[in-house]
Design a protein around this motif. Structure first.
Motif, PDB file in Angstrom:
ATOM      1  N   ARG A 195      51.440  22.336  14.362  1.00 43.63           N
ATOM      2  CA  ARG A 195      51.402  22.569  12.922  1.00 43.63           C
ATOM      3  C   ARG A 195      52.703  22.132  12.265  1.00 43.63           C
ATOM      4  N   ALA A 196      53.838  22.443  12.908  1.00 45.94           N
ATOM      5  CA  ALA A 196      55.131  22.043  12.356  1.00 45.94           C
ATOM      6  C   ALA A 196      55.282  20.527  12.349  1.00 45.94           C
ATOM      7  N   LEU A 197      54.755  19.884  13.383  1.00 46.22           N
ATOM      8  CA  LEU A 197      54.847  18.427  13.483  1.00 46.22           C
ATOM      9  C   LEU A 197      54.065  17.740  12.373  1.00 46.22           C
ATOM     10  N   LEU A 198      52.893  18.297  12.035  1.00 46.44           N
ATOM     11  CA  LEU A 198      51.970  17.645  11.109  1.00 46.44           C
ATOM     12  C   LEU A 198      52.016  18.221   9.697  1.00 46.44           C
ATOM     13  N   ALA A 199      52.751  19.311   9.501  1.00 51.22           N
ATOM     14  CA  ALA A 199      52.747  20.022   8.214  1.00 51.22           C
ATOM     15  C   ALA A 199      53.063  19.141   7.014  1.00 51.22           C
ATOM     16  N   PRO A 200      54.010  18.200   7.101  1.00 51.86           N
ATOM     17  CA  PRO A 200      54.326  17.408   5.901  1.00 51.86           C
ATOM     18  C   PRO A 200      53.252  16.405   5.515  1.00 51.86           C
ATOM     19  N   TYR A 201      52.204  16.273   6.300  1.00 49.81           N
ATOM     20  CA  TYR A 201      51.231  15.207   6.084  1.00 49.81           C
ATOM     21  C   TYR A 201      49.846  15.777   5.775  1.00 49.81           C
ATOM     22  N   GLY A 202      49.145  15.132   4.852  1.00 46.77           N
ATOM     23  CA  GLY A 202      47.784  15.543   4.518  1.00 46.77           C
ATOM     24  C   GLY A 202      46.727  14.755   5.269  1.00 46.77           C
ATOM     25  N   ARG A 203      47.161  13.704   5.991  1.00 48.28           N
ATOM     26  CA  ARG A 203      46.234  12.859   6.740  1.00 48.28           C
ATOM     27  C   ARG A 203      46.791  12.622   8.132  1.00 48.28           C
ATOM     28  N   VAL A 204      45.895  12.567   9.098  1.00 44.81           N
ATOM     29  CA  VAL A 204      46.252  12.275  10.490  1.00 44.81           C
ATOM     30  C   VAL A 204      45.272  11.229  10.994  1.00 44.81           C
ATOM     31  N   GLN A 205      45.759  10.250  11.749  1.00 47.36           N
ATOM     32  CA  GLN A 205      44.860   9.224  12.260  1.00 47.36           C
ATOM     33  C   GLN A 205      44.840   9.234  13.787  1.00 47.36           C
TER      34      GLN A 205
ATOM     35  N   ALA B 233      44.515  -1.364  12.521  1.00 51.12           N
ATOM     36  CA  ALA B 233      44.237  -0.716  11.234  1.00 51.12           C
ATOM     37  C   ALA B 233      45.079   0.531  11.053  1.00 51.12           C
ATOM     38  N   GLN B 234      46.017   0.764  11.956  1.00 51.60           N
ATOM     39  CA  GLN B 234      46.835   1.962  11.922  1.00 51.60           C
ATOM     40  C   GLN B 234      47.859   1.885  10.798  1.00 51.60           C
ATOM     41  N   ASP B 235      48.047   3.008  10.095  1.00 47.81           N
ATOM     42  CA  ASP B 235      49.007   3.106   8.997  1.00 47.81           C
ATOM     43  C   ASP B 235      50.272   3.782   9.519  1.00 47.81           C
ATOM     44  N   PRO B 236      51.422   3.100   9.563  1.00 42.91           N
ATOM     45  CA  PRO B 236      52.640   3.686  10.131  1.00 42.91           C
ATOM     46  C   PRO B 236      53.222   4.835   9.325  1.00 42.91           C
ATOM     47  N   ARG B 237      52.688   5.090   8.129  1.00 42.16           N
ATOM     48  CA  ARG B 237      53.169   6.221   7.331  1.00 42.16           C
ATOM     49  C   ARG B 237      52.526   7.532   7.742  1.00 42.16           C
ATOM     50  N   MET B 238      51.492   7.456   8.562  1.00 39.40           N
ATOM     51  CA  MET B 238      50.723   8.642   8.935  1.00 39.40           C
ATOM     52  C   MET B 238      50.991   9.046  10.377  1.00 39.40           C
ATOM     53  N   PRO B 239      50.910  10.360  10.696  1.00 40.43           N
ATOM     54  CA  PRO B 239      50.965  10.779  12.095  1.00 40.43           C
ATOM     55  C   PRO B 239      49.853  10.093  12.874  1.00 40.43           C
ATOM     56  N   THR B 240      50.176   9.612  14.068  1.00 41.15           N
ATOM     57  CA  THR B 240      49.244   8.798  14.839  1.00 41.15           C
ATOM     58  C   THR B 240      49.075   9.346  16.239  1.00 41.15           C
ATOM     59  N   PHE B 241      47.833   9.598  16.625  1.00 41.82           N
ATOM     60  CA  PHE B 241      47.475   9.922  18.004  1.00 41.82           C
ATOM     61  C   PHE B 241      46.651   8.747  18.521  1.00 41.82           C
ATOM     62  N   SER B 242      47.105   8.129  19.600  1.00 43.29           N
ATOM     63  CA  SER B 242      46.406   6.967  20.144  1.00 43.29           C
ATOM     64  C   SER B 242      45.845   7.325  21.515  1.00 43.29           C
ATOM     65  N   ILE B 243      44.530   7.192  21.680  1.00 48.12           N
ATOM     66  CA  ILE B 243      43.866   7.586  22.923  1.00 48.12           C
ATOM     67  C   ILE B 243      43.455   6.347  23.714  1.00 48.12           C
TER      68      ILE B 243
ATOM     69  N   PRO C 278      57.222   3.137  13.018  1.00 45.91           N
ATOM     70  CA  PRO C 278      58.346   2.512  12.304  1.00 45.91           C
ATOM     71  C   PRO C 278      58.717   3.227  10.999  1.00 45.91           C
ATOM     72  N   ARG C 279      57.771   4.005  10.455  1.00 43.23           N
ATOM     73  CA  ARG C 279      58.044   4.762   9.223  1.00 43.23           C
ATOM     74  C   ARG C 279      58.399   6.206   9.534  1.00 43.23           C
ATOM     75  N   HIS C 280      58.719   6.483  10.798  1.00 42.71           N
ATOM     76  CA  HIS C 280      59.212   7.779  11.253  1.00 42.71           C
ATOM     77  C   HIS C 280      58.183   8.900  11.177  1.00 42.71           C
ATOM     78  N   ALA C 281      56.924   8.541  11.188  1.00 40.78           N
ATOM     79  CA  ALA C 281      55.865   9.542  11.336  1.00 40.78           C
ATOM     80  C   ALA C 281      55.653   9.795  12.829  1.00 40.78           C
ATOM     81  N   PRO C 282      55.189  10.985  13.210  1.00 40.79           N
ATOM     82  CA  PRO C 282      54.962  11.264  14.632  1.00 40.79           C
ATOM     83  C   PRO C 282      53.956  10.292  15.241  1.00 40.79           C
ATOM     84  N   CYS C 283      54.201   9.882  16.477  1.00 40.70           N
ATOM     85  CA  CYS C 283      53.301   8.985  17.199  1.00 40.70           C
ATOM     86  C   CYS C 283      53.142   9.524  18.616  1.00 40.70           C
TER      87      CYS C 283
END
Length: 267
Positions: free
Chosen positions: A37-47, A109-119, A179-184
């Motif tokens: 929750r702390a990791l993702l709290a600043p973001y309204g979208r997760v990819q 299609a990944q947006d570097p401004r958003m938290p990213t989980f890659s499976i 590159p935009r310092h969002a969690p990956c």
């Protein structure tokens, strides 16, 4: 009217008990997954960057006849174990933040401004492959020549049963930033079952676990898990290694969008 009033009064404790139990369950959930929750709290979208295989054609049987199906190029396929992992990860992210928008995207299609989980690893997900090559160059998967991965002098060997079925696999979690310092976070395995094990380890973690501490640190990190495979299911998944890696962090290079060619496939 008096009877109705008595029924309403009698139902008040039950309703209050239900609401209290629900509130307690939510509180426990938030405490357990506070590190996410702390990791993702600043973001309204997760990819979630999903694995994808382009299958030009495949054979199947219908009414006793052998047929061949040829689909359009944009109909992609996902390994079953990793499809299950996507569903479990999506469910977890929605539980910890009901207001967040969870988006499924393919590499490129990944947006570097958003938290990213890659499976999925390099053979099915070029975004994962690019992150591993750029940020974790010491990690290698030797499939298909061997059924193992290597990192930091350690070897993670998958095992086969007497009938050629997979009976043990290893999964990995890589924590870094875009590159935009969002969690990956990359979750993959030697085989697809390992990807499912990596997600299972994440969903099974609690606030006192070493995995939670890694996420709270905000640093680059590496996690390895192992487990048994019985049929199509994974059991006895345990964390083997959980390391915060030394600074300075080498993040995903600017402009990276999951198109880096990979020479060592995952599976």
């Amino acid at each position: 009217m008096e009877i109705l009033l008595q029924v309403l009064i009698a139902s008040v404790p039950a309703v209050m008990g239900f609401l209290a139990a629900r509130s307690l369950a939510r509180t426990r959930l938030f405490l357990r997954y506070g590190f996410l929750r702390a990791l993702l709290a600043p973001y309204g979208r997760v990819q979630i960057v999903i694995p994808s295989l382009e299958v030009a054609e495949f054979a199947f049987t219908a009414d006793g006849c052998q047929l061949t199906s040829r689909g359009p190029k944009n109909v992609l396929f996902v390994p079953m174990a990793e499809a299950r992992a996507i569903a479990e990860l999506t469910d977890l992210l929605r539980k910890i933040n009901r207001k967040a928008t969870i988006e499924l995207v393919v590499a490129g299609a990944q947006d570097p401004r958003m938290p990213t989980f890659s499976i999925g690893g390099p053979s099915v997900n070029s975004y994962s492959g690019g992150v591993l090559e750029a940020v974790f160059p010491d990690f290698t998967i030797e499939y298909p020549d061997e059924a193992r991965a290597r990192w930091g002098g350690m070897t993670f060997e998958s095992l086969y049963g007497p009938a050629g079925e997979l009976i043990r696999d290893h999964g990995f979690i890589f924590v870094t930033h875009t590159p935009r310092h969002a969690p990956c976070v990359v979750l993959c395995g030697v085989f697809a079952f390992g990807s499912a094990m990596a997600v299972e380890a994440l969903t099974s973690a609690n606030r006192n676990s070493s995995l939670a501490a890694l996420f709270r640190s905000g640093e680059k990190g590496f996690v390895a898990v192992e487990g048994r495979v019985i049929g199509l299911d994974t059991v006895d998944v345990t964390v083997e290694v959980c390391r915060v890696l030394p600074a300075p962090r080498s993040d995903v290079p600017p402009g990276f969008r999951g198109e880096v060619p990979i020479s060592h496939p995952e599976r």
